[in-house]
Design an enzyme around this catalytic site. Sequence first.
Site, PDB file in Angstrom:
ATOM      1  N   ARG A 111       0.885  -1.177   0.000  1.00 31.52           N
ATOM      2  CA  ARG A 111       0.000   0.000   0.000  1.00 31.52           C
ATOM      3  C   ARG A 111       0.917   1.219   0.000  1.00 31.52           C
ATOM      4  O   ARG A 111       1.738   1.402   0.903  1.00 31.52           O
ATOM      5  CB  ARG A 111      -0.893   0.010   1.239  1.00 31.52           C
ATOM      6  CG  ARG A 111      -1.541   1.364   1.464  1.00 31.52           C
ATOM      7  CD  ARG A 111      -2.675   1.329   2.439  1.00 31.52           C
ATOM      8  NE  ARG A 111      -3.838   0.719   1.840  1.00 31.52           N
ATOM      9  CZ  ARG A 111      -5.074   0.828   2.330  1.00 31.52           C
ATOM     10  NH1 ARG A 111      -5.296   1.515   3.436  1.00 31.52           N
ATOM     11  NH2 ARG A 111      -6.090   0.248   1.729  1.00 31.52           N
ATOM     12  N   HIS A 138      -7.273   0.848  -6.595  1.00 30.85           N
ATOM     13  CA  HIS A 138      -7.488  -0.014  -5.424  1.00 30.85           C
ATOM     14  C   HIS A 138      -8.188  -1.289  -5.907  1.00 30.85           C
ATOM     15  O   HIS A 138      -9.358  -1.531  -5.618  1.00 30.85           O
ATOM     16  CB  HIS A 138      -8.349   0.752  -4.403  1.00 30.85           C
ATOM     17  CG  HIS A 138      -8.322   0.182  -3.018  1.00 30.85           C
ATOM     18  ND1 HIS A 138      -7.543  -0.897  -2.655  1.00 30.85           N
ATOM     19  CD2 HIS A 138      -8.992   0.551  -1.878  1.00 30.85           C
ATOM     20  CE1 HIS A 138      -7.730  -1.160  -1.373  1.00 30.85           C
ATOM     21  NE2 HIS A 138      -8.597  -0.299  -0.882  1.00 30.85           N
ATOM     22  N   GLN A 141     -10.091  -3.868  -3.527  1.00 29.71           N
ATOM     23  CA  GLN A 141     -11.389  -3.390  -3.047  1.00 29.71           C
ATOM     24  C   GLN A 141     -12.444  -3.557  -4.133  1.00 29.71           C
ATOM     25  O   GLN A 141     -13.553  -4.032  -3.866  1.00 29.71           O
ATOM     26  CB  GLN A 141     -11.271  -1.911  -2.639  1.00 29.71           C
ATOM     27  CG  GLN A 141     -12.573  -1.325  -2.124  1.00 29.71           C
ATOM     28  CD  GLN A 141     -12.956  -1.835  -0.746  1.00 29.71           C
ATOM     29  OE1 GLN A 141     -12.166  -1.795   0.183  1.00 29.71           O
ATOM     30  NE2 GLN A 141     -14.186  -2.332  -0.590  1.00 29.71           N
ATOM     31  N   ASP A 233     -17.028   7.590  -1.786  1.00 31.47           N
ATOM     32  CA  ASP A 233     -15.763   7.438  -1.057  1.00 31.47           C
ATOM     33  C   ASP A 233     -15.421   8.814  -0.462  1.00 31.47           C
ATOM     34  O   ASP A 233     -16.044   9.824  -0.833  1.00 31.47           O
ATOM     35  CB  ASP A 233     -14.662   6.947  -2.023  1.00 31.47           C
ATOM     36  CG  ASP A 233     -13.338   6.636  -1.327  1.00 31.47           C
ATOM     37  OD1 ASP A 233     -13.314   6.521  -0.085  1.00 31.47           O
ATOM     38  OD2 ASP A 233     -12.313   6.511  -2.039  1.00 31.47           O
ATOM     39  N   CYS A 273     -16.182   2.055   0.368  1.00 30.90           N
ATOM     40  CA  CYS A 273     -15.053   1.171   0.684  1.00 30.90           C
ATOM     41  C   CYS A 273     -14.630   1.265   2.144  1.00 30.90           C
ATOM     42  O   CYS A 273     -13.993   0.354   2.650  1.00 30.90           O
ATOM     43  CB  CYS A 273     -13.871   1.481  -0.236  1.00 30.90           C
ATOM     44  SG  CYS A 273     -13.310   3.189  -0.123  1.00 30.90           S
ATOM     45  N   ARG A 301     -13.542  -8.363   1.381  1.00 27.61           N
ATOM     46  CA  ARG A 301     -12.113  -8.148   1.137  1.00 27.61           C
ATOM     47  C   ARG A 301     -11.352  -9.435   1.472  1.00 27.61           C
ATOM     48  O   ARG A 301     -10.454  -9.855   0.738  1.00 27.61           O
ATOM     49  CB  ARG A 301     -11.580  -6.992   2.006  1.00 27.61           C
ATOM     50  CG  ARG A 301     -12.075  -5.618   1.619  1.00 27.61           C
ATOM     51  CD  ARG A 301     -11.522  -5.155   0.300  1.00 27.61           C
ATOM     52  NE  ARG A 301     -10.063  -5.118   0.268  1.00 27.61           N
ATOM     53  CZ  ARG A 301      -9.316  -4.130   0.767  1.00 27.61           C
ATOM     54  NH1 ARG A 301      -9.882  -3.082   1.313  1.00 27.61           N
ATOM     55  NH2 ARG A 301      -7.990  -4.167   0.671  1.00 27.61           N
TER      56      ARG A 301
HETATM   57  N1  NVA Z   1      -9.753   6.821  -1.576  1.00 29.65           N
HETATM   58  C1  NVA Z   1      -9.396   6.399  -0.247  1.00 29.65           C
HETATM   59  C2  NVA Z   1      -9.607   4.931  -0.107  1.00 29.65           C
HETATM   60  C3  NVA Z   1      -9.254   4.365   1.259  1.00 29.65           C
HETATM   61  C4  NVA Z   1      -9.446   2.895   1.356  1.00 29.65           C
HETATM   62  C5  NVA Z   1      -7.963   6.775   0.032  1.00 29.65           C
HETATM   63  O1  NVA Z   1      -7.111   6.588  -0.844  1.00 29.65           O
HETATM   64  O2  NVA Z   1      -7.682   7.259   1.132  1.00 29.65           O
HETATM   65  N1   CP Z   2     -11.128   0.023   2.251  1.00 29.11           N
HETATM   66  C1   CP Z   2      -9.872  -0.062   2.706  1.00 29.11           C
HETATM   67  O1   CP Z   2      -8.925  -0.334   1.958  1.00 29.11           O
HETATM   68  O2   CP Z   2      -9.754   0.151   4.040  1.00 29.11           O
HETATM   69  P1   CP Z   2      -8.403   0.341   4.850  1.00 29.11           P
HETATM   70  O3   CP Z   2      -7.826   1.670   4.477  1.00 29.11           O
HETATM   71  O4   CP Z   2      -8.838   0.287   6.303  1.00 29.11           O
HETATM   72  O5   CP Z   2      -7.459  -0.762   4.518  1.00 29.11           O
END
Ligand code: NVA
Ligand code: CP
Length: 315
Positions: A111, A138, A141, A233, A273, A301
Amino acid sequence: MTNTQLDMRGRDFVALADYTQEELYALMHYGIELKRKQKAGDPEQALRGKSLAMIFEKSSTRTRVSFEVGMFQLGGTALFLSKNDIQIGRGETIYDTAQTLSRYVDGIMIRTFAHRTVIDLARAATIPVINGLSDLNHPCQALADYMTIYEKKGKLEGLKVAYVGDGNNMAHSLIMGASKFGINITVATPNNYAPDADVVKQAQEQGKLYGSTITLTNDPREAVADADVVYTDVWASMGFESEQQKRELAFRDFQVDEELVKWAKSDYLFMHCLPAHRGEEVSEGVIDGSNSIVFDQAENRLHAQKAVLASLMRD
Ligand code: NVA
Ligand code: CP
């Protein structure tokens, strides 16, 4: 059904764009099967003795826990590597990190911020690399989300998904997934927050093959009209926290609330998400209401990613 008909061993999972419709359906059905087996007390231990390194340059609840538990349930183990604890945080290159980890473990989940980092890691590693979120997309997800929709609606092709809010990483993976699964997706964003033009173009090309349309608009009502799924989101993704106030202004007409969802089909599904900001991108009434399936998404997930892990990392 085990995922034996399509061999995905050794591949990376960096973007849904890299997988065919057939492969994505195979992963989805395998996830549903792994879920059934786990709940029946008959877990499939396809990765006995295997290890997954998990590099986190951003925070996570769902991704960390679902990958770690997923590896455990598959008979393997997972290592949580926060950037503050490994040498990447002190400037060790992605290349050296990838090469080193490839000597110890059987797969890497990352990540990170720049999508380039995921691509560079995948190129340099000799083992599968899985994208656990980058600034561009992502995919884990979105795979879990389409599996969740399939479970609830019994099909994907021909459904209408409305995405309302920021044209971000989540929007990109939903758009790409929609194009592969024959779903019509309409994305409503403020003017300066549209999804990436290249992603949209690529998805529109894909969509022609599978009968899906990708529509962009600035009107949330147009997106939500007659939709089977309404998805949103956060307005400020990780890495964009300094823009929070500016974004609250730009997105103020894009909240998914009780008024907006009146335009959707009566049996619409609300999806997010997570993590969510109640009172910003979604009202409390909608996310906590009876059409919301956000925790089914979170659960899936685990199952969808187990399908990815087992398909890529099995012997
Ligand atoms: N768009 C959000 C998704 C988190 C799972 C982010 O990147 O923070
Ligand atoms: N939806 C998602 O990826 O959640 P986290 O940021 O908690 O991993």
